[in-house]
Design a protein around this motif. Structure first.
Motif, PDB file in Angstrom:
ATOM      1  N   ASP A 124     -18.969   1.922  30.454  1.00 34.72           N
ATOM      2  CA  ASP A 124     -18.329   2.776  29.453  1.00 34.72           C
ATOM      3  C   ASP A 124     -18.497   4.263  29.729  1.00 34.72           C
ATOM      4  OD1 ASP A 124     -17.352   0.692  27.813  1.00 34.72           O
ATOM      5  OD2 ASP A 124     -19.315   0.416  26.925  1.00 34.72           O
ATOM      6  N   ILE A 125     -19.389   4.623  30.634  1.00 34.80           N
ATOM      7  CA  ILE A 125     -19.607   6.038  30.883  1.00 34.80           C
ATOM      8  C   ILE A 125     -18.358   6.712  31.454  1.00 34.80           C
ATOM      9  CG2 ILE A 125     -20.470   5.996  33.272  1.00 34.80           C
ATOM     10  CD1 ILE A 125     -22.746   7.895  32.189  1.00 34.80           C
ATOM     11  N   VAL A 126     -17.457   5.927  32.010  1.00 34.62           N
ATOM     12  CA  VAL A 126     -16.218   6.492  32.564  1.00 34.62           C
ATOM     13  C   VAL A 126     -15.321   7.066  31.470  1.00 34.62           C
ATOM     14  CG1 VAL A 126     -16.276   4.936  34.544  1.00 34.62           C
ATOM     15  CG2 VAL A 126     -14.949   4.303  32.518  1.00 34.62           C
ATOM     16  N   THR A 127     -15.618   6.750  30.201  1.00 35.75           N
ATOM     17  CA  THR A 127     -14.816   7.283  29.095  1.00 35.75           C
ATOM     18  C   THR A 127     -15.231   8.695  28.699  1.00 35.75           C
ATOM     19  OG1 THR A 127     -16.261   6.348  27.372  1.00 35.75           O
ATOM     20  CG2 THR A 127     -14.486   4.954  28.204  1.00 35.75           C
ATOM     21  N   LEU A 128     -16.328   9.199  29.268  1.00 38.56           N
ATOM     22  CA  LEU A 128     -16.772  10.563  28.948  1.00 38.56           C
ATOM     23  C   LEU A 128     -15.961  11.552  29.784  1.00 38.56           C
ATOM     24  CD1 LEU A 128     -20.650  10.036  28.772  1.00 38.56           C
ATOM     25  CD2 LEU A 128     -18.999  10.143  26.879  1.00 38.56           C
ATOM     26  N   GLU A 129     -14.742  11.745  29.374  1.00 35.41           N
ATOM     27  CA  GLU A 129     -13.783  12.494  30.190  1.00 35.41           C
ATOM     28  C   GLU A 129     -14.065  13.994  30.250  1.00 35.41           C
ATOM     29  OE1 GLU A 129     -10.333  12.924  26.758  1.00 35.41           O
ATOM     30  OE2 GLU A 129     -10.113  11.421  28.327  1.00 35.41           O
ATOM     31  N   HIS A 130     -14.948  14.504  29.396  1.00 32.05           N
ATOM     32  CA  HIS A 130     -15.274  15.929  29.410  1.00 32.05           C
ATOM     33  C   HIS A 130     -16.559  16.227  30.179  1.00 32.05           C
ATOM     34  CE1 HIS A 130     -12.143  16.399  26.429  1.00 32.05           C
ATOM     35  NE2 HIS A 130     -12.734  15.501  25.671  1.00 32.05           N
ATOM     36  N   LEU A 131     -17.231  15.200  30.681  1.00 34.71           N
ATOM     37  CA  LEU A 131     -18.530  15.375  31.328  1.00 34.71           C
ATOM     38  C   LEU A 131     -18.385  16.167  32.629  1.00 34.71           C
ATOM     39  CD1 LEU A 131     -21.491  14.465  30.803  1.00 34.71           C
ATOM     40  CD2 LEU A 131     -21.069  12.611  32.430  1.00 34.71           C
ATOM     41  N   THR A 132     -19.144  17.270  32.732  1.00 33.41           N
ATOM     42  CA  THR A 132     -19.112  18.096  33.933  1.00 33.41           C
ATOM     43  C   THR A 132     -20.428  18.077  34.701  1.00 33.41           C
ATOM     44  OG1 THR A 132     -19.814  20.094  32.736  1.00 33.41           O
ATOM     45  CG2 THR A 132     -17.442  19.670  32.884  1.00 33.41           C
ATOM     46  N   ASN A 133     -21.521  17.704  34.022  1.00 35.22           N
ATOM     47  CA  ASN A 133     -22.837  17.785  34.659  1.00 35.22           C
ATOM     48  C   ASN A 133     -23.685  16.597  34.229  1.00 35.22           C
ATOM     49  OD1 ASN A 133     -25.597  18.445  35.202  1.00 35.22           O
ATOM     50  ND2 ASN A 133     -25.076  20.618  35.305  1.00 35.22           N
ATOM     51  N   ILE A 134     -24.205  15.852  35.208  1.00 32.49           N
ATOM     52  CA  ILE A 134     -25.107  14.740  34.887  1.00 32.49           C
ATOM     53  C   ILE A 134     -26.341  14.832  35.780  1.00 32.49           C
ATOM     54  CG2 ILE A 134     -23.983  13.098  36.464  1.00 32.49           C
ATOM     55  CD1 ILE A 134     -24.615  10.953  34.270  1.00 32.49           C
ATOM     56  N   ASN A 135     -27.505  14.743  35.145  1.00 30.54           N
ATOM     57  CA  ASN A 135     -28.773  14.821  35.861  1.00 30.54           C
ATOM     58  C   ASN A 135     -29.458  13.459  35.804  1.00 30.54           C
ATOM     59  OD1 ASN A 135     -31.284  15.348  36.929  1.00 30.54           O
ATOM     60  ND2 ASN A 135     -31.652  17.191  35.722  1.00 30.54           N
ATOM     61  N   LEU A 136     -29.535  12.803  36.951  1.00 36.33           N
ATOM     62  CA  LEU A 136     -30.152  11.479  37.068  1.00 36.33           C
ATOM     63  C   LEU A 136     -31.336  11.514  38.026  1.00 36.33           C
ATOM     64  CD1 LEU A 136     -26.827   9.463  37.356  1.00 36.33           C
ATOM     65  CD2 LEU A 136     -28.331   9.517  35.368  1.00 36.33           C
ATOM     66  N   ALA A 137     -31.906  12.682  38.219  1.00 40.05           N
ATOM     67  CA  ALA A 137     -33.030  12.827  39.142  1.00 40.05           C
ATOM     68  C   ALA A 137     -34.233  12.022  38.658  1.00 40.05           C
ATOM     69  CB  ALA A 137     -33.416  14.304  39.267  1.00 40.05           C
ATOM     70  N   ARG A 138     -35.020  11.560  39.622  1.00 37.89           N
ATOM     71  CA  ARG A 138     -36.270  10.843  39.350  1.00 37.89           C
ATOM     72  C   ARG A 138     -36.055   9.603  38.472  1.00 37.89           C
ATOM     73  NH1 ARG A 138     -40.053  12.926  36.650  1.00 37.89           N
ATOM     74  NH2 ARG A 138     -38.932  14.563  35.537  1.00 37.89           N
ATOM     75  N   ASN A 139     -35.103   8.779  38.874  1.00 36.69           N
ATOM     76  CA  ASN A 139     -34.885   7.478  38.247  1.00 36.69           C
ATOM     77  C   ASN A 139     -35.090   6.388  39.294  1.00 36.69           C
ATOM     78  OD1 ASN A 139     -33.878   7.388  35.217  1.00 36.69           O
ATOM     79  ND2 ASN A 139     -33.107   9.296  36.078  1.00 36.69           N
ATOM     80  N   LYS A 140     -34.411   5.264  39.145  1.00 40.32           N
ATOM     81  CA  LYS A 140     -34.658   4.111  40.018  1.00 40.32           C
ATOM     82  C   LYS A 140     -33.380   3.604  40.691  1.00 40.32           C
ATOM     83  CE  LYS A 140     -39.016   4.011  38.827  1.00 40.32           C
ATOM     84  NZ  LYS A 140     -40.073   4.370  39.785  1.00 40.32           N
TER      85      LYS A 140
END
Length: 219
Positions: A124-140
């Motif tokens: 469902d994250i593909v529906t966030l059509e306004h998203l310009t910045n995502i920080n996924l650092a230090r995950n798995k």
């Protein structure tokens, strides 16, 4: 503004339900005592209430010992959710995002999930059509989250310090808005990163001693 007894009772009930929901979402295995749990619950509730009362564009729940996003917050913030453009959930113990979270905060421009336990993202994250910045650092993450390649407005992706080996280069170069991709601290297979200079139009960082790479990646 005067509060009627009926409204006051309703607010008390909502607060009680919210606190119960947050208690479930707070990581029990990280708590030394009931006091720490109570403090964490109070902190989440206070920050959420402040965001609602101030009609803020930011919800900051970093360092709140959350192992899931409290569903009660989605209900509490329903009146201001469309104004929330930035959500910070860094340094918790989250492993996933619910569909309820994504359908509530539909206007997100920035999502910070650094320092959690994510290894995949919901479709469902593909529906966030306004998203310009995502920080996924230090995950798995062991694989590049393919859902991100479908976000047309995404400009910045931070996947530093994960466990990613392969990159979907063919999809990345088709992302119209992508400007920065940080993959430092990943065991990237560099064999598929030598491409003709017109191909890669975004800044690609894959090692500590590499300030940036535009166009061609030579390693």
């Amino acid at each position: 503004k005067r509060t009627t007894p009926r409204v006051a009772n309703q607010e008390k009930r909502e607060t009680s339900e919210l606190n119960r929901g947050i208690s479930v979402a707070v990581s029990g295995d990280l708590l030394d005592s009931h006091r720490r749990m109570a403090e964490a619950v109070a902190q989440v509730a206070r920050k959420a209430r402040d965001a609602v009362d101030n009609e803020s564009d930011t919800l900051d729940l970093a360092n709140c010992l959350l192992n899931s996003f409290p569903e009660g917050l989605c209900h509490l913030m329903r009146t201001v959710a469309e104004k929330i453009c930035i959500v910070i959930l860094a340094n918790n113990t989250l492993k996933s995002l619910t569909r309820k979270f994504i359908t509530t905060f539909t206007q997100l421009r920035e999502l910070n999930l650094e320092g959690n336990y994510f290894h995949h993202l919901p479709e469902d994250i593909v529906t966030l059509e306004h998203l310009t910045n995502i920080n996924l650092a230090r995950n798995k993450f062991k694989e590049f989250p393919d859902q991100l390649t479908h976000l047309q407005s995404l400009e910045t992706i931070n996947l530093e310090a994960n466990e990613i080996v392969e990159l979907p280069i063919e999809k990345l170069i088709l992302m119209p808005s992508l400007k920065h991709l940080n993959l430092k601290g990943n065991p990237i297979n560099k064999d598929n990163l030598v491409l003709p200079s017109p191909v890669i139009k975004f800044e690609l960082i894959i090692s500590e001693d590499q300030e940036q790479t535009d166009a061609t990646v030579h390693l």
